[in-house]
Each structure stands twice: as C-alpha cells, then as structure tokens.
Design an enzyme around this catalytic site. Structure first.
Site, PDB file in Angstrom:
ATOM      1  N   PHE A 135       0.861  -1.188   0.000  1.00  0.00           N
ATOM      2  CA  PHE A 135       0.000   0.000   0.000  1.00  0.00           C
ATOM      3  C   PHE A 135       0.891   1.230   0.000  1.00  0.00           C
ATOM      4  O   PHE A 135       1.789   1.353   0.843  1.00  0.00           O
ATOM      5  CB  PHE A 135      -0.923   0.021   1.228  1.00  0.00           C
ATOM      6  CG  PHE A 135      -1.869   1.184   1.192  1.00  0.00           C
ATOM      7  CD1 PHE A 135      -3.059   1.107   0.472  1.00  0.00           C
ATOM      8  CD2 PHE A 135      -1.570   2.378   1.843  1.00  0.00           C
ATOM      9  CE1 PHE A 135      -3.932   2.196   0.410  1.00  0.00           C
ATOM     10  CE2 PHE A 135      -2.431   3.465   1.784  1.00  0.00           C
ATOM     11  CZ  PHE A 135      -3.610   3.373   1.070  1.00  0.00           C
ATOM     12  N   ASP A 220       9.104   2.424   1.456  1.00  0.00           N
ATOM     13  CA  ASP A 220       7.967   3.205   1.920  1.00  0.00           C
ATOM     14  C   ASP A 220       7.859   2.986   3.425  1.00  0.00           C
ATOM     15  O   ASP A 220       7.359   1.967   3.898  1.00  0.00           O
ATOM     16  CB  ASP A 220       6.690   2.764   1.193  1.00  0.00           C
ATOM     17  CG  ASP A 220       5.491   3.591   1.620  1.00  0.00           C
ATOM     18  OD1 ASP A 220       5.557   4.243   2.678  1.00  0.00           O
ATOM     19  OD2 ASP A 220       4.476   3.583   0.902  1.00  0.00           O
ATOM     20  N   LYS A 257       3.036  10.001   8.285  1.00  0.00           N
ATOM     21  CA  LYS A 257       2.383   9.629   9.550  1.00  0.00           C
ATOM     22  C   LYS A 257       3.119  10.152  10.787  1.00  0.00           C
ATOM     23  O   LYS A 257       3.034  11.318  11.108  1.00  0.00           O
ATOM     24  CB  LYS A 257       2.195   8.111   9.615  1.00  0.00           C
ATOM     25  CG  LYS A 257       1.187   7.580   8.593  1.00  0.00           C
ATOM     26  CD  LYS A 257       0.758   6.180   8.931  1.00  0.00           C
ATOM     27  CE  LYS A 257       0.009   5.493   7.812  1.00  0.00           C
ATOM     28  NZ  LYS A 257      -1.395   5.835   7.717  1.00  0.00           N
TER      29      LYS A 257
HETATM   30  C1  PLP Z   1       2.910   2.394   3.726  1.00  0.00           C
HETATM   31  C2  PLP Z   1       2.034   3.559   3.386  1.00  0.00           C
HETATM   32  N1  PLP Z   1       2.379   4.361   2.371  1.00  0.00           N
HETATM   33  C3  PLP Z   1       1.648   5.429   2.028  1.00  0.00           C
HETATM   34  C4  PLP Z   1       0.495   5.728   2.713  1.00  0.00           C
HETATM   35  C5  PLP Z   1      -0.306   6.934   2.314  1.00  0.00           C
HETATM   36  O1  PLP Z   1      -0.187   7.910   3.285  1.00  0.00           O
HETATM   37  P1  PLP Z   1      -1.252   9.118   3.366  1.00  0.00           P
HETATM   38  O2  PLP Z   1      -2.550   8.500   3.783  1.00  0.00           O
HETATM   39  O3  PLP Z   1      -0.667  10.053   4.388  1.00  0.00           O
HETATM   40  O4  PLP Z   1      -1.317   9.721   2.023  1.00  0.00           O
HETATM   41  C6  PLP Z   1       0.097   4.925   3.785  1.00  0.00           C
HETATM   42  C7  PLP Z   1      -1.146   5.208   4.514  1.00  0.00           C
HETATM   43  O5  PLP Z   1      -1.702   4.403   5.223  1.00  0.00           O
HETATM   44  C8  PLP Z   1       0.884   3.809   4.141  1.00  0.00           C
HETATM   45  O6  PLP Z   1       0.548   2.986   5.137  1.00  0.00           O
END
Ligand code: PLP
Length: 403
Positions: A135, A220, A257
């Site tokens: 994700f 990520d 986050k």
């Molecule tokens: C691993 C990962 N990458 C990217 C995102 C996207 O982040 P945002 O919701 O701040 O755009 C999330 C959100 O849950 C995530 O868990």
C-alpha cells in the site's frame, strides 16, 4: 446557536462529507496520551492513533507547545525563503534517518509521488516494480504502485509500466528487475497488507539486486517510520542507518504519519551522493510549512528524550510473546505478526467481529486487509493499558472459537 450546530456531527459528516470511508459510528471529541473520549463521554484506549500517525498520543505537552509557539511566530514561509525551523528539522531528520536530503510535503502519498517523479527523472527510465499486498497511497502515481485491485480498478488506467511481485520473494524480484526499471518500491514491513515482516535476507537482497541494474530502491516507511516498528526507520533493523552516511541502505524513503506526531506532513528522503531535484521540477505550497516543521522537530526530540523507540520495541516484543503464548492452539488464529508497536493478528475469519467486540470493551483497533486485526497504539501508551488491551484481545479471540 446556529441551525447547523443542532445537528449531530456524524450526521453532518454523512450529509456533507464526500464519502469513501465506512463509519465506525463513534464521534471522538478529545484525548490525552493513548486515551480518547467520545461524544457520549465513553473512554477508549486508542490503538488506531490516526492510522499510526499519533506516535506521541493526544495532547502531548511538547507537541502542543511547539504548535502554539510557532503559530505565534510565523505560520507560512515558502521554501524559496529561508526558515530556521525548517533548517533545524532537516538536520534532525538527517541525524535520525541516515538520509541526507529531504523534500517536505504533506502526506504519505505525496512522498511516494515525489519518489516516483525523482526516480523517473534521475534514471531516465519509467518502469516501476512494487509488491503484491503493498500500500502506497491513493493519488494516481502512488495508487499505481498500490496493489489492492479494489482501490485501483475504479480509477484505471493508472500510470503504465508498473509490475507487482510477491513480497518477501527474492527470486521473483531477481526476475522482475532489469536495467529498464527506474524504481523498486516496497514497505520494509507491509502494514495495510496485513502486517507482514520479511525474512532477514530480504531487504539486503533487494539492495544488491537494485545495485546490479542501477535501479533506485525506495522504501515506503510511511507507516513503519519514527519508532512505530521499534527503530527510527524499520529498515534500520536490517540495514545501515548511520546519520548522513548510510552505506548500504535504500536510495530513497517515503516518510509520513509519525514524522510529525499527527500533524499532516510527509517527506521524501534522498540518500547521500544522489542529486537534489532540479530547480523548479517539483514543489508544494504547504510542504515545509513552519508549523509542520516545528511540530515535527518536537516529535523527534520527544521520541528521543522519552526513549519511546526502545519502549515501542519492548512493549511490542512483550505483546507478541504474550499473544503467541496465550493463543497457541486457538483455531480462530492463523498467524500473529509484528514488530514494535505494529501488531497484526491474522484470523481464519473476517476481523470485523473482533474489532466490534474490542470497541464495545473500550479498545479502538483497525483492520489490515479483511482478516487481520491491527494494533497501532501511540508509543506513549501506559503499560497497564497495553497489558489490558492484550488481555482483552486474547479473551475476545478465545470467544471467537467458542461454539
Ligand atoms: C505504507 C504507506 N504508504 C503510504 C500511505 C499513504 O499515506 P497518506 O494516507 O498520508 O497519504 C500509507 C497510509 O496508510 C501507508 O501505510
């Protein structure tokens, strides 16, 4: 009193919000530490923590002080002007992450967008390889790297040239990676895809494969970063994270986050030796905003001063041991996984019933895919509360097995 305030907030959200989120039926009003209260005065232990963002919990005095102080000084300062608070944050980020340069933005998905743009322009290639169950966010570039078909299908066609390989499988990575690939994007521990921790050889193996083909390797760390997984960044468990000079780490990292303890912020981290973005090639109105920078610095300082990263590691290890011991032989459980205060219990049934029972008990938790219940409490969670949460999770899972 206006006519609008007479209507329940949840009804107003149903009526005027754009949708897209299933409602949990609880309106939260305020919180302190890892406890939150709803509009009926009911208290919960918050193991959602803004999907893992509120690493210092709610109303931490250092966080609140930083926000109000900066609000009293300067609320906006575009990156074309200098900002002391931004400069200090960039230096701190380099110290704790091991990367050298940072593009500051406002969310995790923007950090991933920045990574894709950076990789395309730096390599002159366009193909991206990502992982199944990965994700990475909801904007079109990040969504193209996200795997879940339910999230992708309504918006296709997405950006072309993206392939998904099984997570944790170095052979599959070796077959998919070649000298036409711009970037490999993976979470070091998959969050949304079910809290999946790879074997110890996986991340070092990906580094070698990317080196062999001149591919930029993007981790990520949006969910796993800033102590969530028991280290500053989760990949530090397996690879070098020395300040400003990591030698065998990833090329780029998407951050978000917990970076600002719940204030909207993201960042693309760039490894030492790689060039910055060319002038004018990328930007963001709010990126590097002084309020976000002040709060992020206070968050990093507090994580360090209160030793919250060690705490995350220790409370997480304790919980995993306890869950594994107490749930041995429980047929409702397929697997218990996690690292630090990022814990997933995979069930042999959908997780909804367990999550509802926990909420009735006063514990807010979230899912990670259809059958995984996930706990992402603030790293400041009181030990007694954490013990109670784990006891209740065990009790309710035993209840799922009962005839
Ligand atoms: C691993 C990962 N990458 C990217 C995102 C996207 O982040 P945002 O919701 O701040 O755009 C999330 C959100 O849950 C995530 O868990």
């Amino acid at each position: 009193m206006s006519v609008l305030t007479a209507t329940a907030p949840m009804d107003l959200e149903q009526r005027h919000g754009a949708g897209g989120y299933p409602s949990r039926g609880i309106t939260l009003t305020h919180g302190r530490g890892a406890r939150v209260e709803d509009s009926t005065g009911r208290t919960y232990v918050d193991c959602v923590a803004g999907h893992g963002a509120a690493c210092l919990g709610h109303a931490h005095p250092a966080w609140t002080r930083a926000l109000t102080r900066q609000g009293d000084l300067l609320v906006s300062c575009p990156t074309s002007f200098g900002s002391e608070v931004r400069g200090r944050l960039l230096e701190r980020l380099a110290e704790v992450t091991g990367f050298e340069r940072f593009f500051l933005c406002n969310s995790g998905t923007e950090a991933v967008e920045a990574a894709i743009k950076y990789a395309r322009s730096a390599t002159g290639r366009s193909r991206i390889v990502a992982a199944k169950r990965g994700f990475h966010g909801r904007t079109l570039g990040a969504l193209s790297a996200t795997w879940e078909p339910r999230y992708r299908r309504p918006f296709e066609p997405l950006i072309p040239g993206v392939a998904h390989i099984p997570f944790g499988d170095l052979e599959a990575a070796a077959q998919a990676l070649d000298s036409e690939v711009a970037a490999l994007i993976v979470e070091p521990i998959q969050g949304e895809g079910g809290v999946r921790v790879p074997d110890d050889d996986y991340l070092p193996g990906l580094r070698n494969l990317c080196d062999a083909h001149g591919i930029l390797w993007v981790v990520d760390e949006v969910q796993t970063g800033f102590g969530r997984a028991g280290s500053w960044l989760a990949h530090h468990h397996w690879l070098d994270g020395s300040p400003g000079q990591a030698t065998d780490g990833p090329d780029l990292a998407a951050l978000g986050k917990g970076i600002a303890g719940g204030f909207p912020m993201g960042a693309l981290a760039i490894r030492r030796g790689l060039p910055p973005f060319a002038a004018g090639s990328h930007g963001s109105t709010f990126g590097g905003n002084p309020l976000a920078c002040a709060v992020s610095s206070a968050t990093l300082d507090t994580l360090e001063q209160e030793d919250l990263i060690t705490r995350s590691r220790e409370l997480g290890e304790w919980a995993l041991d306890r869950l594994r011991q107490d749930l041995t032989g429980q047929t409702a459980v397929r697997e218990i996984r996690g690292m630090g205060l990022m814990i997933g219990v995979e069930l042999r049934q959908r997780s909804g019933r367990l999550l509802s029972r926990l909420a009735e008990d006063g514990i807010l938790a979230l899912s990670a895919g259809p059958t995984v219940a996930r706990l992402l409490p603030p790293l400041v969670i009181d030990e007694g509360d954490w013990r109670w949460v784990i006891e209740r999770v065990v009790e309710h899972i035993r209840g799922l097995d009962a005839p």
